[in-house]
Design an enzyme around this catalytic site. Structure first.
Site, short mmCIF file in Angstrom:
data_model
loop_
_atom_site.label_atom_id
_atom_site.label_comp_id
_atom_site.label_asym_id
_atom_site.label_seq_id
_atom_site.Cartn_x
_atom_site.Cartn_y
_atom_site.Cartn_z
N ASP A 121 -2.35 0.45 -3.17
CA ASP A 121 -1.55 1.20 -2.19
C ASP A 121 -1.96 2.66 -2.10
O ASP A 121 -1.15 3.51 -1.74
CB ASP A 121 -0.05 1.09 -2.53
CG ASP A 121 0.42 -0.34 -2.53
OD1 ASP A 121 1.32 -0.67 -3.30
OD2 ASP A 121 -0.16 -1.14 -1.77
N1 LIG Z 1 -6.70 -3.99 -4.45
C1 LIG Z 1 -5.63 -3.95 -3.64
N2 LIG Z 1 -4.98 -5.10 -3.36
C2 LIG Z 1 -3.88 -5.07 -2.55
C3 LIG Z 1 -3.39 -3.84 -2.04
C4 LIG Z 1 -4.13 -2.64 -2.35
O1 LIG Z 1 -3.78 -1.54 -1.88
N3 LIG Z 1 -5.22 -2.74 -3.15
N4 LIG Z 1 -2.20 -3.82 -1.30
C5 LIG Z 1 -1.38 -5.00 -1.53
C6 LIG Z 1 -0.08 -5.14 -0.79
N5 LIG Z 1 1.02 -4.71 -1.64
C7 LIG Z 1 1.82 -3.75 -1.10
O2 LIG Z 1 1.69 -3.46 0.10
C8 LIG Z 1 1.27 -5.29 -2.91
C9 LIG Z 1 1.11 -6.65 -3.07
C10 LIG Z 1 1.34 -7.23 -4.31
C11 LIG Z 1 1.74 -6.48 -5.40
C12 LIG Z 1 1.95 -7.18 -6.70
O3 LIG Z 1 2.44 -6.61 -7.65
N6 LIG Z 1 1.55 -8.46 -6.73
C13 LIG Z 1 1.60 -9.30 -7.96
C14 LIG Z 1 2.09 -10.72 -7.63
C15 LIG Z 1 3.40 -10.68 -6.86
C16 LIG Z 1 3.81 -12.12 -6.45
O4 LIG Z 1 3.16 -13.09 -6.89
O5 LIG Z 1 4.79 -12.23 -5.69
C17 LIG Z 1 0.17 -9.44 -8.47
O6 LIG Z 1 -0.78 -9.44 -7.65
O7 LIG Z 1 0.04 -9.65 -9.69
C18 LIG Z 1 1.90 -5.11 -5.24
C19 LIG Z 1 1.67 -4.51 -4.01
C20 LIG Z 1 -2.20 -6.24 -1.29
N7 LIG Z 1 -3.25 -6.24 -2.24
#
Ligand SMILES: Nc1nc2c(c(=O)[nH]1)N[C@@H](CN(C=O)c1ccc(C(=O)N[C@@H](CCC(=O)O)C(=O)O)cc1)CN2
Length: 288
Positions: free
Chosen positions: A231
């Protein structure tokens, strides 16, 4: 948000120097091209110049190859990098989603009505919920579930679909999975995410709940390019919506949906129309 489909786009940037506007406008005049929109910006701190021209050839035959080669010769004198985009180009796109459907629904409406010149080649999700929506629009839907053990394999499948469809643009329409450093490198400058807060505030998961706890009077959305800092990628567009003490987290979530949709669509439109320039980890955006 849509634009006249009969205009070409020339987007360029170079070190600041006298004559940078002239080299573009004079060349277009010599090529008998009528400029319909012109934006330029010179960053005096960094000594960098940016220009974007939309133009319409006023002659019967326009040869893109010779135009490109002839301008390249002029541009080289200014160390100018440029990109030429033809009228009516539809960009090959893959959309990543999870469970939230509002952004996908909005994008598919704008795609179906021609408001966004997208060539959507696949919808990919780690959940099955949104398959009916993609199928109704005649689009391939790839359900690729994720577990902590399969996250890397799942991402390899996503990478393969992006490669097999030859997608130029990847849109994360509320895709709730963090992309790996390798994926971020692969998609640098061509993956747009919608985050449901006014970044840099309230990064990560559940930003509306974070906002509620802080008693904010505005909620917002941020469309940004993906990078390895969660983000924190270069911001393309942001939008806000007033809220007050009567709004609980579920109300903020509901009020945020429209601004998320509009902000993501605006950012995609700017990207497709070459209105966005990368610069020192930020962006220069010639909005409309
Ligand atoms: N490398 C990046 N990947 C993603 C980004 C980014 O900026 N850099 N933005 C996200 C979208 N997002 C907020 O907008 C976001 C999505 C997911 C998570 C998170 O903590 N996900 C967990 C799993 C959550 C679940 O399974 O429901 C995880 O990946 O372990 C935080 C922020 C999209 N990807």
């Amino acid at each position: 948000m849509s634009r006249m489909s009969d205009t070409w786009i020339l987007a360029a940037q170079c070190p600041s120097r006298l004559g940078t506007v002239d080299v573009v406008t004079r060349f277009l005049k010599e090529q008998q091209c009528y400029i319909t929109e012109l934006n330029s910006f010179d960053d005096r701190h960094g000594g960098r110049f940016f220009i974007r021209a939309e133009f319409r050839p006023e002659r019967d035959v326009f040869h893109e190859e010779s135009f490109h080669a002839d301008f390249a010769a002029r541009a080289s004198e200014f160390d100018m990098q440029f990109e030429l985009t033809p009228p009516g180009k539809r960009t090959g796109t893959v959309i990543l989603v999870s469970k939230a459907d509002h952004c996908l629904n909005d994008l598919l409406y704008r795609y179906r009505t021609g408001q966004l010149p997208l060539d959507i080649r696949a919808v990919i999700s780690n959940h099955p919920d949104l398959e009916p929506l993609a199928t109704w629009h005649g689009l391939p839907y790839h359900y690729l579930p994720i577990s902590p053990e399969t996250k890397l394999e799942q991402e390899a499948q996503v990478r393969k679909i992006i490669a097999d469809t030859d997608a130029e643009l990847v849109v994360l329409a509320r895709y709730m999975q963090v992309l790996s450093p390798d994926m971020c490198e692969l998609l640098a400058g061509r993956a747009i995410n919608i985050h449901h807060s006014l970044l840099p505030g309230f990064k990560g998961a559940k930003p509306y709940h974070q906002a509620y706890e802080k008693g904010v009077k505005l909620v917002g959305a941020t469309a940004h390019y993906i990078n390895n800092d969660l983000d924190e990628g270069p911001i393309i567009a942001q939008g806000v919506e007033p809220v007050d003490h009567t709004h609980y987290p579920e109300d903020l979530v509901a009020k945020g949906r429209d601004i998320e949709c509009l902000t993501l669509a605006r950012a995609i439109s700017y990207h497709l129309e070459r209105r966005v320039f990368f610069y020192s980890g930020r962006t220069v955006v010639f909005g409309n």
